[in-house]
Design an enzyme around this catalytic site. Sequence first.
Site, PDB file in Angstrom:
ATOM      1  N   ASP A 151       1.159 -12.554 -31.658  1.00 23.80           N
ATOM      2  CA  ASP A 151       0.829 -13.264 -30.436  1.00 23.80           C
ATOM      3  C   ASP A 151       0.152 -14.568 -30.861  1.00 23.80           C
ATOM      4  O   ASP A 151      -0.499 -14.615 -31.902  1.00 23.80           O
ATOM      5  CB  ASP A 151      -0.117 -12.423 -29.584  1.00 23.80           C
ATOM      6  CG  ASP A 151      -0.640 -13.186 -28.390  1.00 23.80           C
ATOM      7  OD1 ASP A 151       0.179 -13.711 -27.627  1.00 23.80           O
ATOM      8  OD2 ASP A 151      -1.873 -13.273 -28.243  1.00 23.80           O
ATOM      9  N   ASP A 175      -4.077  -9.318 -29.070  1.00 26.81           N
ATOM     10  CA  ASP A 175      -5.491  -9.143 -28.746  1.00 26.81           C
ATOM     11  C   ASP A 175      -5.811  -7.794 -28.126  1.00 26.81           C
ATOM     12  O   ASP A 175      -6.962  -7.495 -27.855  1.00 26.81           O
ATOM     13  CB  ASP A 175      -5.999 -10.280 -27.855  1.00 26.81           C
ATOM     14  CG  ASP A 175      -5.335 -10.291 -26.485  1.00 26.81           C
ATOM     15  OD1 ASP A 175      -4.702  -9.298 -26.105  1.00 26.81           O
ATOM     16  OD2 ASP A 175      -5.448 -11.320 -25.791  1.00 26.81           O
ATOM     17  N   ASP A 183      -1.737  -7.772 -24.373  1.00 24.71           N
ATOM     18  CA  ASP A 183      -0.624  -7.478 -25.273  1.00 24.71           C
ATOM     19  C   ASP A 183      -0.382  -5.975 -25.435  1.00 24.71           C
ATOM     20  O   ASP A 183       0.411  -5.563 -26.282  1.00 24.71           O
ATOM     21  CB  ASP A 183      -0.894  -8.081 -26.662  1.00 24.71           C
ATOM     22  CG  ASP A 183      -0.895  -9.599 -26.623  1.00 24.71           C
ATOM     23  OD1 ASP A 183      -0.044 -10.169 -25.928  1.00 24.71           O
ATOM     24  OD2 ASP A 183      -1.758 -10.201 -27.279  1.00 24.71           O
TER      25      ASP A 183
END
Length: 718
Positions: free
Chosen positions: A416, A611, A615
């Site tokens: 991410d 995180d 996510d």
Amino acid sequence: MEKINIPISGMHCASCALRIESSLKKVPGVISASVNYATEAAAVEYDPKTAGDAQLHQAIEAEGYSVATVGAAAHEQKAAAESGAYRTAFGAIALSIPVLAIAMFGLKVPGSIGGYAASLWIEFILSAIVIFWFGRQFHLGMLRRARRLVADMDTLVSIGTLTAFIYSVWSVAAGGASAYFEVGATVTALILLGRFLEEKSRGQTSSAVAKLLGLAAKEARRLVDGQEEMVAIDAVKPGDVLLVKPGEKIPLDGRVRNGASSVDESMLTGESAPVDKKVGDRVYGATMNANGVLTVVVERAADESALAQIARLVQQTLAQKAPIEHLVDRVSGIFVPAIIAIAVAVFLAWFLATKNLAAAVNAAVAVLVVACPCALGLATPTAVLVGTGEGAKNGVLIKNGAAFEKARRIDTVVFDKTGTLTLGKPVVTDAAIGGAAGGNEVLALAAAAEAGSEHPLSRAIVEYALTNGIKAPPASAFVAVAGQGVRAEVNGLSVAIGNDKLVPDAGEYQAAIGALETSGKTVVRVNVDGKTLGIIAIADAPKPGAADAVSELKRQGMTVVMITGDNERTARAVAKTLGIDEVVAGCLPSGKAAAVKTMQEKGRLVVFVGDGINDAPALVQADLGMAIGTGSDIAIEAGDMVLVAGGPGKIVYALALARQTFGTIRQNLFWAFFYNVIAVPVAALGLLNPMIAGAAMAFSSVSVVTNALRIKRLTIKQ
């Protein structure tokens, strides 16, 4: 449903753990149970309406084991157990040495009693003390298992040593020349020595975890009506105000109300650099206040602190079994009965073939003694224990044993962007300021105008000015124009800061604006009294070490992908800076999970790094989920691993640690299986003296634990 970890004492091999596990699963209301031999604990999930502590403890005790104490008493109990094992082992060795010397060198002691030589009496008495007193744990264990028609390691040792002793007594009484008192005594002593070394080694494997759990502060300096009072940590509640002086541990998680300092958070993050703290910043219990006085408002009680959550995660991981360990369970479940059957067959074959009772007894005893399943039982959990402990010490929390196995197969790392590869907040990356007033003065005007706004871009400009030692004067007539920027009066000057809608005139900076925006940065224009005097570029900057981490992963042959909800232009710009070729942009949380699934359908084995909150779907979808979060986020993380803090280099470290740990597990299992495959046939052929078999058995267990401890010495780049 509730989960509980139950410490157990009295286990001696993997068969013990398997039997307790089976007994717990039979308790009504128990949903799942996993017993770990190396950590001597059971992890049980149960329905509290049907089952309770009493029923679970009863199931353990019914198998002949006991529930151990917890907390400080547990450490004392382990120390006492190690001390007892030491006394028992070396007491047995001290008495076995004379027996062995008499037998091996034919030493004679003058005199006789009842027609038998004094030296024979010494052998008899000393070996009896060793076998029946120092080795009583084996025989009592065998009897407890026999009552339930089961067998384990104690059964093998007890049958082997008793057979050697009884045969020797019968042989001497019948007038035979053969006596093997030294076999039973020496085998007992060697196995007791092996258990002591194993107990000591297992204590070493858990040292990192024990240190982690012992980091919490014991007392706190609480402020009540301006007065200090020292109280026990358990008496502190959320909302209490604590005073933390330089050099003291911060007692509990909270926020700074007054003061500023640097805090050593290495116990939580694994990062050695101190972290500056100011009013409003969060601090964590057990971290060390370095050089300033802090007043902290407590936000979490002791049992909900970041350290407590880490401890729970570590304990849960250690109580669970890695998938590969179930293979060992299946083998251990049939191993002991199979060895007893082989020993009986070996005895009969030798006796029928040679008519030599002594040779038959020796071969059967050697088979029983050498075929200890301890090494098999220790192979996986000791490596998991050391790997988990080392990870926790370095800010990597491994939430389940399966993570070690998954990590070795990963070929694609999906990051991410925001908060993982980047800092997660906008910062000023470029500032081009001109004009007659001078750069610092224009920046001061800009910071003064932006000080009235809570917009993230405004905060970035204010922080940039503060970092560069630029003091902003007071502003008035502040106006925030939605989607455009801000206006204010500063020192009698009209200041406007914003995009091209608020400040159409780009002045001499038009070319620079185009280049910065092409690189994915947001550019604001600083206009004073109608003239544009500068531009400020703002972006979510890459974390330190992010590019190095990406480079190292690619060097290892992995495909690196960046996935983000940001627009394509910004995503591509960040990816280019970091050296990432594959980008998926514009993804919502559900879209991230779908993107991971698409990669998996193409045959990729994916680790997703995010995180852990928005996510979560992708973390669950991935073959291995790796969540980055602060200590306060740990309890809700969805991944298999949690990186408490630190840069992207932690991902490289975590994957390397997992691969090395699993490699150690495979090494341990290979040698444990190899040892039994080789040793049992050699013993059955009569080529292995029972005493040597006992030493080899003890060595196999200790070697497995020692090999696991090698993980501590491995240096992994972070």
